[in-house]
Design an enzyme around this catalytic site. Structure first.
Site, PDB file in Angstrom:
ATOM      1  N   ASP A 363       0.813  -1.214   0.000  1.00 53.27           N
ATOM      2  CA  ASP A 363       0.000   0.000   0.000  1.00 53.27           C
ATOM      3  C   ASP A 363       0.857   1.278   0.000  1.00 53.27           C
ATOM      4  O   ASP A 363       1.859   1.345   0.706  1.00 53.27           O
ATOM      5  CB  ASP A 363      -0.854  -0.056   1.284  1.00 53.27           C
ATOM      6  CG  ASP A 363      -1.953   0.979   1.285  1.00 53.27           C
ATOM      7  OD1 ASP A 363      -2.031   1.757   0.336  1.00 53.27           O
ATOM      8  OD2 ASP A 363      -2.737   0.975   2.252  1.00 53.27           O
ATOM      9  N   ARG A 439     -11.507   3.047   8.263  1.00 47.76           N
ATOM     10  CA  ARG A 439     -10.149   3.351   7.789  1.00 47.76           C
ATOM     11  C   ARG A 439     -10.216   4.537   6.822  1.00 47.76           C
ATOM     12  O   ARG A 439      -9.496   4.587   5.843  1.00 47.76           O
ATOM     13  CB  ARG A 439      -9.560   2.122   7.094  1.00 47.76           C
ATOM     14  CG  ARG A 439      -8.087   1.909   7.383  1.00 47.76           C
ATOM     15  CD  ARG A 439      -7.520   0.838   6.480  1.00 47.76           C
ATOM     16  NE  ARG A 439      -6.153   0.529   6.851  1.00 47.76           N
ATOM     17  CZ  ARG A 439      -5.221   0.141   5.995  1.00 47.76           C
ATOM     18  NH1 ARG A 439      -5.497  -0.002   4.728  1.00 47.76           N
ATOM     19  NH2 ARG A 439      -4.010  -0.125   6.415  1.00 47.76           N
ATOM     20  N   LYS A 472      -1.482  -8.409  -5.024  1.00 49.47           N
ATOM     21  CA  LYS A 472      -2.146  -8.636  -3.735  1.00 49.47           C
ATOM     22  C   LYS A 472      -3.419  -7.805  -3.777  1.00 49.47           C
ATOM     23  O   LYS A 472      -3.361  -6.573  -3.811  1.00 49.47           O
ATOM     24  CB  LYS A 472      -1.218  -8.192  -2.601  1.00 49.47           C
ATOM     25  CG  LYS A 472      -1.824  -8.296  -1.206  1.00 49.47           C
ATOM     26  CD  LYS A 472      -0.744  -7.968  -0.161  1.00 49.47           C
ATOM     27  CE  LYS A 472      -1.295  -7.834   1.240  1.00 49.47           C
ATOM     28  NZ  LYS A 472      -0.252  -7.357   2.183  1.00 49.47           N
ATOM     29  N   TRP A 473      -4.564  -8.478  -3.782  1.00 55.16           N
ATOM     30  CA  TRP A 473      -5.874  -7.811  -3.902  1.00 55.16           C
ATOM     31  C   TRP A 473      -6.459  -7.695  -2.502  1.00 55.16           C
ATOM     32  O   TRP A 473      -6.885  -8.685  -1.925  1.00 55.16           O
ATOM     33  CB  TRP A 473      -6.779  -8.642  -4.806  1.00 55.16           C
ATOM     34  CG  TRP A 473      -8.139  -8.093  -5.061  1.00 55.16           C
ATOM     35  CD1 TRP A 473      -9.091  -7.806  -4.127  1.00 55.16           C
ATOM     36  CD2 TRP A 473      -8.732  -7.792  -6.328  1.00 55.16           C
ATOM     37  NE1 TRP A 473     -10.233  -7.338  -4.730  1.00 55.16           N
ATOM     38  CE2 TRP A 473     -10.040  -7.323  -6.093  1.00 55.16           C
ATOM     39  CE3 TRP A 473      -8.294  -7.888  -7.655  1.00 55.16           C
ATOM     40  CZ2 TRP A 473     -10.904  -6.958  -7.122  1.00 55.16           C
ATOM     41  CZ3 TRP A 473      -9.151  -7.524  -8.671  1.00 55.16           C
ATOM     42  CH2 TRP A 473     -10.440  -7.058  -8.400  1.00 55.16           C
ATOM     43  N   ASP A 474      -6.460  -6.493  -1.981  1.00 53.67           N
ATOM     44  CA  ASP A 474      -6.865  -6.282  -0.594  1.00 53.67           C
ATOM     45  C   ASP A 474      -8.294  -5.749  -0.508  1.00 53.67           C
ATOM     46  O   ASP A 474      -8.845  -5.237  -1.496  1.00 53.67           O
ATOM     47  CB  ASP A 474      -5.881  -5.281   0.045  1.00 53.67           C
ATOM     48  CG  ASP A 474      -5.723  -5.497   1.546  1.00 53.67           C
ATOM     49  OD1 ASP A 474      -6.600  -6.122   2.161  1.00 53.67           O
ATOM     50  OD2 ASP A 474      -4.719  -5.007   2.096  1.00 53.67           O
ATOM     51  N   MET A 475      -8.879  -5.831   0.660  1.00 53.22           N
ATOM     52  CA  MET A 475     -10.242  -5.322   0.887  1.00 53.22           C
ATOM     53  C   MET A 475     -10.322  -5.042   2.385  1.00 53.22           C
ATOM     54  O   MET A 475     -10.386  -5.961   3.181  1.00 53.22           O
ATOM     55  CB  MET A 475     -11.211  -6.427   0.473  1.00 53.22           C
ATOM     56  CG  MET A 475     -12.659  -6.031   0.366  1.00 53.22           C
ATOM     57  SD  MET A 475     -13.542  -6.377   1.885  1.00 53.22           S
ATOM     58  CE  MET A 475     -15.204  -6.151   1.345  1.00 53.22           C
ATOM     59  N   ASN A 476     -10.268  -3.743   2.730  1.00 50.21           N
ATOM     60  CA  ASN A 476      -9.993  -3.411   4.125  1.00 50.21           C
ATOM     61  C   ASN A 476     -11.145  -2.866   4.943  1.00 50.21           C
ATOM     62  O   ASN A 476     -10.920  -2.230   5.966  1.00 50.21           O
ATOM     63  CB  ASN A 476      -8.813  -2.431   4.192  1.00 50.21           C
ATOM     64  CG  ASN A 476      -7.483  -3.168   4.112  1.00 50.21           C
ATOM     65  OD1 ASN A 476      -7.329  -4.221   4.712  1.00 50.21           O
ATOM     66  ND2 ASN A 476      -6.543  -2.629   3.366  1.00 50.21           N
ATOM     67  N   CYS A 522      -6.645 -10.929  -0.037  1.00 54.51           N
ATOM     68  CA  CYS A 522      -6.313 -10.446   1.291  1.00 54.51           C
ATOM     69  C   CYS A 522      -7.476  -9.569   1.706  1.00 54.51           C
ATOM     70  O   CYS A 522      -8.134  -8.953   0.867  1.00 54.51           O
ATOM     71  CB  CYS A 522      -5.032  -9.612   1.193  1.00 54.51           C
ATOM     72  SG  CYS A 522      -4.624  -8.691   2.688  1.00 54.51           S
ATOM     73  N   ASP A 544      -3.087 -10.494   9.372  1.00 55.33           N
ATOM     74  CA  ASP A 544      -2.078  -9.456   9.582  1.00 55.33           C
ATOM     75  C   ASP A 544      -1.191  -9.806  10.763  1.00 55.33           C
ATOM     76  O   ASP A 544      -0.159  -9.175  10.983  1.00 55.33           O
ATOM     77  CB  ASP A 544      -2.750  -8.103   9.844  1.00 55.33           C
ATOM     78  CG  ASP A 544      -3.201  -7.450   8.551  1.00 55.33           C
ATOM     79  OD1 ASP A 544      -2.718  -7.863   7.480  1.00 55.33           O
ATOM     80  OD2 ASP A 544      -4.046  -6.540   8.603  1.00 55.33           O
TER      81      ASP A 544
HETATM   82  C1  GLA Z   1      -4.246  -4.750   5.053  1.00 52.58           C
HETATM   83  C2  GLA Z   1      -3.409  -5.955   4.712  1.00 52.58           C
HETATM   84  C3  GLA Z   1      -1.959  -5.675   5.016  1.00 52.58           C
HETATM   85  C4  GLA Z   1      -1.505  -4.456   4.255  1.00 52.58           C
HETATM   86  C5  GLA Z   1      -2.400  -3.278   4.567  1.00 52.58           C
HETATM   87  C6  GLA Z   1      -2.084  -2.109   3.687  1.00 52.58           C
HETATM   88  O1  GLA Z   1      -4.323  -4.551   6.420  1.00 52.58           O
HETATM   89  O2  GLA Z   1      -3.859  -7.085   5.399  1.00 52.58           O
HETATM   90  O3  GLA Z   1      -1.166  -6.786   4.695  1.00 52.58           O
HETATM   91  O4  GLA Z   1      -1.530  -4.748   2.886  1.00 52.58           O
HETATM   92  O5  GLA Z   1      -3.772  -3.610   4.395  1.00 52.58           O
HETATM   93  O6  GLA Z   1      -2.888  -1.022   3.939  1.00 52.58           O
END
Ligand code: GLA
Length: 725
Positions: A363, A439, A472-476, A522, A544
């Site tokens: 990120d 976030r 790495k395809w994230d979703m937070n 992720c 994480d």
């Molecule tokens: C999430 C992912 C982490 C990282 C952060 C970046 O929390 O799980 O591994 O990539 O986002 O903002």
């Protein structure tokens, strides 16, 4: 093998070692008869208990309601007399609900159809039974689909609902599987958790009422997992009964077990009915996702291995499915948002020299993102951090002999972004209400095709701009304030599912256009680790929490249902960023070896002694990865249960080699060596313990046990590699 006995109206589906049997009562009602150890085909119809009171409606019409409320329904419906948990509910345009689904016919065919727009188990050597149920009054037809593979003990189910009437209906609930059992006082096993504590194994009795595990967060979630098993009291890794259900879906889910007045158990699983309502126009159909069912007569270990093989052979599709994944180094815990080209190249240089094979830029590389409060949606390179652009950086990394990977969070939008300035209505929001940020971000309304296209084009453009081999395809964040300006009022209840369909479509487009891309899903760690995502990405970030001790429980729970090759596991720096715990570098590597291995630290700053261990660790990964990726997994001991030590083994399919990992979490003074009974060995063979002259017979290790030498120190670990002589 699937059979239908016409004389008795009985369906029998056989897997390698199990049978699943259904029957038709009164020519109309599809009932569940048996699921368990494999049986010879025979007339098991008596188990439907239709000779007992209340008899079937044709014999005792005055007690039809009692029949509906006690019959073991194969696919339960409500509103007409069955007061137990229902799989399906509709509301017609007159506001009425209630269904009675009756058997209409079936077909058996070779192969298995895919599910449009949804992840699905696939492959050769498979047979499918499709049973049609119908309610002509409501104009609803339901197709139940059951597939079995020659090489698997799993049963794959799904459900499709069609509107055969002349008016629209609203589907308010459509679950994917139902399982009726006589309750032998089963315990419920589930995988709840939290951020940084995902998928911890929990077991509890169900004495009365219901047990529920569910998510209404728009993702399979940290908090619960789309898995539920009923296990017998005596169930361990090696013995006892297990009835497991696992949902091939990544959004809201409901898994529920209900103990009824007659002490029977009804287990159901499917899309969560909360805030779900799907409008079905005449002639339209709704496809519900798949559920995987596994019965094991030999405890949890057999269930795990069945699921692992099914997912490795018939769910994961990536070109990396059967390949070693590159050892990666990710800069998240190394730098967080504070990085630039120079720093990344310094990390890459050091990494390449030690054998690490891929740099993943996490990120912070886009828009003007210096912290988590901006730029999601603006997928253009942040020139201040990456002068010369992405291509320059990637070329430099490639020149060092390393691959390059990149992070995206495609489903999100920051209020502080150009995208939001241009399209504030692209974020999910409820009319007149300011949506809750998490976030500092909002969720894109992926029910709109123009939004999906924008997201896809943004990713694709970046991937074309340089030699990027991993995403790495994230979703937070979870989904809330789910409203869309693009859908009419009576379709707003479709949004959560439409969102999931769009995520699947995006990932399908991505892996179709870039077939050699290594995709890792992720979600704030492991909030979307589910079979649905595995269809698109061969590995998923587990959590994480990279603390080696916390990972023991997270990875034990994850490996209960997923192959080790799918678990993203990295060695990070100490004191651990989440727990503050200090564990030996070696232990961290042994724990990460159980997954898709990598590093998550600033290699330019760690102690020299640790840096020097890295090339050995990379060599260890290469030496054992075929075994770890393709072998059979055995859980030997659980730190969650004994609070002192953890152990697991991976055996090659031919039992020619077995790798045992042992972690002593807490040292115990004045103890002798610990005897552990191992698993995975051929009892008639002899094995040499690598690095020693010691020879053991398989049966000694299986039944006599192996002695783990006394070790000083907390958090210390050992690897034992046995090779057949
Ligand atoms: C999430 C992912 C982490 C990282 C952060 C970046 O929390 O799980 O591994 O990539 O986002 O903002």
């Amino acid at each position: 093998m699937i059979r239908y006995q016409e004389k008795t109206n009985i369906f029998q589906l056989d897997t390698l070692t199990t049978s699943y049997v259904m029957g038709i009562a009164d020519g109309s009602y599809l009932g569940h008869i048996y699921y368990g150890k494999k049986l010879q085909p025979q007339d098991l119809g008596y188990l439907l208990r239709t000779q007992e009171h209340p008899q079937t409606p044709s014999k005792l019409p005055r007690e039809k309601m009692s029949f509906l409320d006690s019959f073991p329904m194969e696919y339960s419906f409500s509103g007409t007399g069955d007061f137990r948990e229902s799989c399906i509910d509709i509301r017609d345009i007159h506001g009425q609900s209630g269904l009675e689904l009756l058997y209409r016919g079936h077909r058996i065919y070779h192969g298995k159809d895919g599910l449009q727009g949804l992840p699905a188990v696939w492959g050769e050597g498979c047979q499918t039974l499709e049973i049609t149920l119908e309610d002509t009054c409501a104009g609803i037809r339901v197709r139940l689909s059951y597939s079995v593979f020659e090489d698997s003990d799993a049963l794959i189910r799904s459900v499709k609902v069609e509107n055969t009437g002349t008016e629209a209906v609203y589907l308010e609930r459509v679950l994917s599987a139902c399982l009726e059992m006589d309750d032998e006082e089963y315990e419920m096993l589930s995988l709840p958790g939290a951020w940084a504590r995902e998928r911890h194994i929990k077991r509890q009795p169900l004495l009365s009422g219901s047990f529920v595990t569910e998510s209404v967060r728009g993702e399979s979630s940290h908090q619960d997992h789309p898995f539920l098993a009923a296990v017998s009291h005596n169930c361990t890794q090696t013995c006892g009964d297990v009835y497991a259900m696992h949902f091939v879906y990544s959004g809201n889910f409901l898994a529920k077990a209900q103990r009824t007045q007659f002490d029977t158990l009804r287990m159901v699983m499917g899309i969560h009915p909360d805030r779900f309502c799907w409008k079905l126009e005449p002639g339209a159909a709704f496809q519900a996702p798949e559920a995987v069912l596994v019965y094991s007569d030999a405890g949890l270990g057999k269930m795990s291995r069945t699921l692992h093989d099914l997912y490795r052979n018939h769910l994961i599709r990536s070109s990396y499915k059967e390949k070693e994944r590159p050892v990666l180094i990710n800069n998240w815990e190394a730098t967080y948002f504070d990085f630039d080209t120079e720093k990344l190249i310094a990390i890459a240089k050091e990494s390449a020299a030690l054998g690490i094979e891929m740099l993943v830029m996490d990120d912070g590389w886009f828009g003007h993102r210096d912290s988590d409060d901006s730029s999601l949606g603006d997928w253009v390179v942040y020139e201040k951090k990456l002068p010369g652009g992405l291509k320059y950086l990637v070329d430099e990394v490639n020149r060092l002999g390393m691959k390059f990977g990149i992070w995206f969070e495609p489903e999100m939008i920051s209020p502080d972004s150009r995208l939001y300035e241009a399209h504030p209505d692209w974020a999910f929001h409820l009319k007149g209400r300011t949506p809750s940020r998490a976030r500092d971000q909002l969720v894109l309304d992926l029910s709109r095709p123009e939004v999906v296209d924008y997201v896809y084009d943004s990713i694709s453009r970046v991937l074309h701009s340089a030699n990027i081999e991993y995403v790495k395809w994230d979703m937070n964040r979870a989904l809330a304030d789910i409203g869309s300006v693009a859908l009419p009022p009576d379709q707003q209840g479709e949004l959560s599912h439409r969102y999931m369909l769009a995520v699947y479509e995006l990932q399908e487009r991505l892996i179709t256009e870039f077939p050699d891309l290594l995709l890792e899903n992720c979600s704030s760690g492991g909030a979307r680790f589910d079979p649905g995502m595995l269809y698109y990405s061969p590995q998923i970030w587990c959590s994480d929490d990279t603390d080696a001790v916390e990972r023991l429980s997270i990875q034990e729970g994850t490996a209960l249902v997923y192959p080790l090759s799918s678990m993203g596991a990295h060695i990070s720096d100490c004191p651990n960023h989440i727990t503050g715990r200090i564990t030996p570098f070696e232990t961290r590597s042994h724990v990460a070896l159980a997954g898709s291995f990598g590093y998550e630290l600033d290699i330019t700053k760690i102690p020299e002694a640790e840096r020097q261990m890295i090339s050995g660790q990379v060599a260890m990964y290469h030496a054992y990865n075929d075994l770890v990726r393709e072998g059979d997994y055995y859980r030997i001991a659980s730190y969650q249960e004994n609070h002192r030590f953890d152990a697991w083994a991976v055996a090659s399919k031919d039992k020619g080699e077995v790798l045992v990992t042992y972690v002593q979490v807490l040292a115990e003074p004045n103890k002798r060596s610990r005897k552990i009974r191992l698993q995975g060995f051929d009892e008639d063979a002899l094995y040499r313990l690598e690095g020693t002259e010691q020879v053991y017979s398989g049966e000694m290790l299986l039944y006599g046990g192996f002695l783990v030498e006394p070790m000083k120190g907390d958090f210390v670990s050992r690897l034992y590699h046995f090779v057949r002589m």
